[in-house]
Enzyme design. Structure first.
Site, mmCIF file in Angstrom:
data_model
loop_
_atom_site.group_PDB
_atom_site.id
_atom_site.type_symbol
_atom_site.label_atom_id
_atom_site.label_comp_id
_atom_site.label_asym_id
_atom_site.label_seq_id
_atom_site.Cartn_x
_atom_site.Cartn_y
_atom_site.Cartn_z
ATOM 1 N N LYS A 9 0.620 -1.062 0.034
ATOM 2 C CA LYS A 9 -0.097 0.146 -0.033
ATOM 3 C C LYS A 9 1.029 1.246 -0.041
ATOM 4 O O LYS A 9 2.070 1.151 0.349
ATOM 5 C CB LYS A 9 -1.016 -0.197 1.449
ATOM 6 C CG LYS A 9 -1.915 -1.308 1.192
ATOM 7 C CD LYS A 9 -2.917 -1.227 2.374
ATOM 8 C CE LYS A 9 -3.723 -2.302 2.571
ATOM 9 N NZ LYS A 9 -4.928 -2.174 3.918
ATOM 10 N N TYR A 49 -12.172 -2.716 -3.113
ATOM 11 C CA TYR A 49 -12.652 -2.794 -1.824
ATOM 12 C C TYR A 49 -14.387 -2.972 -1.568
ATOM 13 O O TYR A 49 -14.831 -2.436 -0.651
ATOM 14 C CB TYR A 49 -11.970 -1.568 -0.977
ATOM 15 C CG TYR A 49 -10.823 -1.852 -0.580
ATOM 16 C CD1 TYR A 49 -10.426 -2.805 0.374
ATOM 17 C CD2 TYR A 49 -9.874 -1.151 -0.745
ATOM 18 C CE1 TYR A 49 -9.045 -3.256 0.960
ATOM 19 C CE2 TYR A 49 -8.449 -1.185 -0.139
ATOM 20 C CZ TYR A 49 -8.053 -2.186 0.498
ATOM 21 O OH TYR A 49 -6.842 -2.366 0.944
ATOM 22 N N PHE A 57 -15.325 3.278 7.282
ATOM 23 C CA PHE A 57 -13.924 3.547 6.885
ATOM 24 C C PHE A 57 -13.618 3.589 5.386
ATOM 25 O O PHE A 57 -12.451 3.712 5.159
ATOM 26 C CB PHE A 57 -12.785 2.652 7.480
ATOM 27 C CG PHE A 57 -13.063 1.191 7.296
ATOM 28 C CD1 PHE A 57 -12.541 0.331 6.255
ATOM 29 C CD2 PHE A 57 -13.729 0.290 8.286
ATOM 30 C CE1 PHE A 57 -12.900 -0.818 5.813
ATOM 31 C CE2 PHE A 57 -13.996 -0.966 7.924
ATOM 32 C CZ PHE A 57 -13.572 -1.647 6.802
ATOM 33 N N THR A 91 -5.208 -7.975 10.462
ATOM 34 C CA THR A 91 -5.401 -6.537 9.762
ATOM 35 C C THR A 91 -4.934 -5.562 10.720
ATOM 36 O O THR A 91 -4.462 -4.527 10.222
ATOM 37 C CB THR A 91 -7.143 -6.873 9.546
ATOM 38 O OG1 THR A 91 -7.281 -8.077 8.722
ATOM 39 C CG2 THR A 91 -7.626 -5.663 8.936
ATOM 40 N N ARG A 102 2.690 -6.884 9.119
ATOM 41 C CA ARG A 102 2.089 -5.850 9.950
ATOM 42 C C ARG A 102 2.469 -5.988 11.277
ATOM 43 O O ARG A 102 2.981 -4.865 12.016
ATOM 44 C CB ARG A 102 0.482 -6.262 9.765
ATOM 45 C CG ARG A 102 0.193 -5.796 8.315
ATOM 46 C CD ARG A 102 -1.237 -6.615 8.025
ATOM 47 N NE ARG A 102 -1.728 -6.137 7.060
ATOM 48 C CZ ARG A 102 -2.992 -6.633 6.463
ATOM 49 N NH1 ARG A 102 -3.620 -7.715 7.322
ATOM 50 N NH2 ARG A 102 -3.796 -6.010 5.597
ATOM 51 N N ASN A 112 -1.612 -0.341 7.356
ATOM 52 C CA ASN A 112 -1.209 -1.655 7.677
ATOM 53 C C ASN A 112 -0.383 -2.334 6.536
ATOM 54 O O ASN A 112 -0.120 -3.539 6.528
ATOM 55 C CB ASN A 112 -2.174 -2.758 8.175
ATOM 56 C CG ASN A 112 -3.332 -2.784 7.162
ATOM 57 O OD1 ASN A 112 -3.374 -2.367 6.044
ATOM 58 N ND2 ASN A 112 -4.284 -3.390 7.477
ATOM 59 N N HIS A 115 -1.691 -5.589 1.379
ATOM 60 C CA HIS A 115 -2.897 -6.191 1.051
ATOM 61 C C HIS A 115 -2.709 -7.495 0.513
ATOM 62 O O HIS A 115 -1.684 -7.671 -0.326
ATOM 63 C CB HIS A 115 -3.705 -5.492 0.069
ATOM 64 C CG HIS A 115 -4.937 -6.348 -0.188
ATOM 65 N ND1 HIS A 115 -6.198 -6.346 0.611
ATOM 66 C CD2 HIS A 115 -5.070 -7.020 -1.328
ATOM 67 C CE1 HIS A 115 -6.973 -7.128 -0.406
ATOM 68 N NE2 HIS A 115 -6.475 -7.546 -1.237
ATOM 69 N N GLU A 126 -9.408 -10.141 -7.527
ATOM 70 C CA GLU A 126 -8.609 -9.071 -7.443
ATOM 71 C C GLU A 126 -7.508 -9.042 -8.514
ATOM 72 O O GLU A 126 -7.101 -8.007 -8.988
ATOM 73 C CB GLU A 126 -7.955 -9.095 -6.123
ATOM 74 C CG GLU A 126 -9.051 -8.770 -4.875
ATOM 75 C CD GLU A 126 -8.594 -9.061 -3.731
ATOM 76 O OE1 GLU A 126 -7.604 -9.491 -3.376
ATOM 77 O OE2 GLU A 126 -9.475 -8.812 -2.424
#
Ligand code: IDP
Ligand code: MG
Length: 149
Positions: A9, A49, A57, A91, A102, A112, A115, A126
């Site tokens: 990310k 997502y 969120f 997570t 993480r 975090n 993914h 995905e």
């Protein structure tokens, strides 16, 4: 062999963790068969997502994911989906075990670092969102005889 979608990310890219994360994936024996750096388009992030569309969120998550470049990968290997989820860790990084990405590099659920797809259906969905078939390279690696019985 399974395939899974992995993202470093924007926080992971900004913090210079790309090499560290790729290194962990490679050292485990998993194989990278697609990889790019780009700023993900907002529509793509929303589609990625979609399961969280109704969550509080969602807006901030999408905004963050498109805020600067991320790394997208397709990773393959034995039980690649489950193995990558374990390498990523819980997570919420506060709950993530040391030794996981993480658990070693993150503190906040909204930052975090990585993914990784959570199921075979999610992985297929995905991968198709982020890569064309022509961008995924099916090749043999010479260490496979050492990694697999
Ligand atoms: P995952 O990334 O471990 O699969 P998901 O539950 O699918 O976790 O959530 C997707 C992402 O949304 C998480 O990685 C995290 O960055 C963010 N997220 C999940 N739950 C929350 C929350 O309660 N507050 C803020 N961000 C969240
Ligand atoms: Mg998820």
């Amino acid at each position: 062999m399974e395939q899974t979608y992995v993202m470093v990310k924007p926080d992971g890219v900004q913090r210079g963790l790309v090499g560290e994360i790729i290194s962990r994936i490679e050292r485990r024996g998993l194989k990278i068969i697609a990889l790019r750096i780009n700023v993900i388009k907002e529509a793509t992030a929303k589609e990625h997502y979609i399961e969280h569309e109704t969550k509080s969120f969602f807006t901030s998550l999408v905004k963050f994911i498109v805020s600067s470049p991320s790394i997208s990968m397709v990773v393959t290997g034995k039980d690649a989906i489950r193995v990558m989820r374990t390498i990523a860790g819980a997570t919420n990084p506060v709950d993530a075990t040391p030794g996981t990405i993480r658990g070693d590099f993150a503190l906040d659920i909204g930052r975090n670092v990585v993914h990784a797809s959570d199921s075979t259906d999610a992985a297929a969905r995905e991968i198709a969102i982020h890569f064309k078939d022509s961008e995924i390279w099916k090749y043999s690696k010479i260490d496979e005889v050492c990694i697999y019985e």
